[in-house]
Design a protein around this motif. Sequence first.
Motif, short mmCIF file in Angstrom:
data_model
loop_
_atom_site.label_atom_id
_atom_site.label_comp_id
_atom_site.label_asym_id
_atom_site.label_seq_id
_atom_site.Cartn_x
_atom_site.Cartn_y
_atom_site.Cartn_z
N ARG A 69 0.80 -1.23 0.00
CA ARG A 69 0.00 0.00 0.00
C ARG A 69 0.83 1.28 0.00
O ARG A 69 0.33 2.34 -0.34
CB ARG A 69 -0.96 0.00 1.20
CG ARG A 69 -2.02 -1.08 1.08
CD ARG A 69 -2.86 -1.23 2.32
NE ARG A 69 -2.10 -1.54 3.53
CZ ARG A 69 -1.62 -2.74 3.84
NH1 ARG A 69 -1.80 -3.76 3.03
NH2 ARG A 69 -0.96 -2.95 4.95
N MET A 70 2.11 1.19 0.40
CA MET A 70 2.95 2.39 0.46
C MET A 70 4.25 2.15 -0.28
O MET A 70 4.81 1.08 -0.20
CB MET A 70 3.27 2.76 1.91
CG MET A 70 2.09 3.25 2.69
SD MET A 70 2.56 3.84 4.32
CE MET A 70 3.49 5.31 3.89
N CYS A 72 8.28 3.67 -1.09
CA CYS A 72 9.33 4.46 -0.44
C CYS A 72 10.59 4.36 -1.27
O CYS A 72 10.89 3.33 -1.85
CB CYS A 72 9.56 3.91 0.96
SG CYS A 72 10.88 4.75 1.85
N TYR A 88 -0.50 10.10 -6.84
CA TYR A 88 -0.49 9.54 -5.48
C TYR A 88 -0.18 10.68 -4.53
O TYR A 88 0.28 11.74 -4.94
CB TYR A 88 0.59 8.46 -5.35
CG TYR A 88 1.86 8.84 -6.09
CD1 TYR A 88 2.76 9.75 -5.53
CD2 TYR A 88 2.12 8.36 -7.36
CE1 TYR A 88 3.89 10.15 -6.22
CE2 TYR A 88 3.26 8.75 -8.05
CZ TYR A 88 4.14 9.64 -7.48
OH TYR A 88 5.26 10.05 -8.16
N GLU A 90 2.23 12.20 -1.64
CA GLU A 90 3.66 12.00 -1.40
C GLU A 90 4.16 12.89 -0.26
O GLU A 90 3.78 14.06 -0.18
CB GLU A 90 4.46 12.31 -2.67
CG GLU A 90 5.96 12.18 -2.49
CD GLU A 90 6.73 12.29 -3.79
OE1 GLU A 90 6.31 11.65 -4.78
OE2 GLU A 90 7.74 13.01 -3.83
N PHE A 137 7.90 9.09 0.24
CA PHE A 137 6.95 8.11 0.73
C PHE A 137 5.64 8.37 0.00
O PHE A 137 5.12 9.49 0.06
CB PHE A 137 6.74 8.27 2.25
CG PHE A 137 8.04 8.28 3.00
CD1 PHE A 137 8.62 7.09 3.43
CD2 PHE A 137 8.70 9.47 3.25
CE1 PHE A 137 9.84 7.10 4.10
CE2 PHE A 137 9.92 9.49 3.94
CZ PHE A 137 10.49 8.30 4.37
N TYR A 139 1.59 7.12 -1.30
CA TYR A 139 0.40 6.31 -1.05
C TYR A 139 -0.68 6.71 -2.04
O TYR A 139 -0.92 7.89 -2.23
CB TYR A 139 -0.12 6.54 0.37
CG TYR A 139 -1.39 5.77 0.63
CD1 TYR A 139 -1.32 4.44 1.03
CD2 TYR A 139 -2.63 6.36 0.44
CE1 TYR A 139 -2.50 3.72 1.24
CE2 TYR A 139 -3.80 5.64 0.63
CZ TYR A 139 -3.72 4.33 1.04
OH TYR A 139 -4.86 3.60 1.22
N PRO A 140 -1.31 5.77 -2.71
CA PRO A 140 -1.02 4.35 -2.70
C PRO A 140 0.19 4.04 -3.56
O PRO A 140 0.59 4.84 -4.38
CB PRO A 140 -2.29 3.72 -3.27
CG PRO A 140 -2.85 4.77 -4.18
CD PRO A 140 -2.49 6.09 -3.55
N ALA A 141 0.74 2.86 -3.36
CA ALA A 141 1.99 2.47 -4.02
C ALA A 141 1.74 1.95 -5.44
O ALA A 141 2.22 0.90 -5.81
CB ALA A 141 2.72 1.42 -3.20
#
Length: 144
Positions: A69-70, A72, A88, A90, A137, A139-141
Motif C-alpha cells: 500500500r505504500m 518508499c 499519489y 507524497e 513516501f 500512497y497508494p503504491a
Amino acid sequence: MNISEELIREIVLKVLTEAKQADTQEEDFVKEKDPSGIIKIATETVKCEPFKQKGVALKDVVTLEEAPRMGCGIMELDHTSFEWTLTYDEYDLVLEGTLEIEIDGRVVTAGPGQIIYIPKNSHIHFQTPNKTRYAYFVYPADWQ
C-alpha cells in the motif's frame, strides 16, 4: 488424507529452492526485514540510479510485495528541475541539501530534517539549487 511421498518431496524441494533464492537475493543497500513485516533501511547506504533526466537519480527501497500500500525510495537532484504530476499522495523528507517544490508560481522550500507533503494530482516542478537527497513516501503504491 493420503499424500504421496512424491508430492511431499516436490513441496519440500520447492520451499528449499524459494528459500535459497530469497537468501541469495541481496539488496545493494542495507535493509533489515523482521519476520513481523517491519523493515529498516539505512538511507545512507542507498545508491541511487540515473532517472530519465540528467541530474536526477532515484532508488525504490521497498517492493510491492513488502509494502503493497505504500512506496518508499531515495531521490537525488543535482542542480536541476523537472516537471511532474503526482498520481499519489507524497511526503518528501529532506536528508541533505535544499528541495524546492514549485506549484502555481509559488515555491515551497525545505532543508535537512524538514518534510513536504504533496497532494495527489498536483502538477509541480521539483527543483534544487544544490545537490539534494531526500526520502519519498507515496500512497497508494501504484507508482512502481
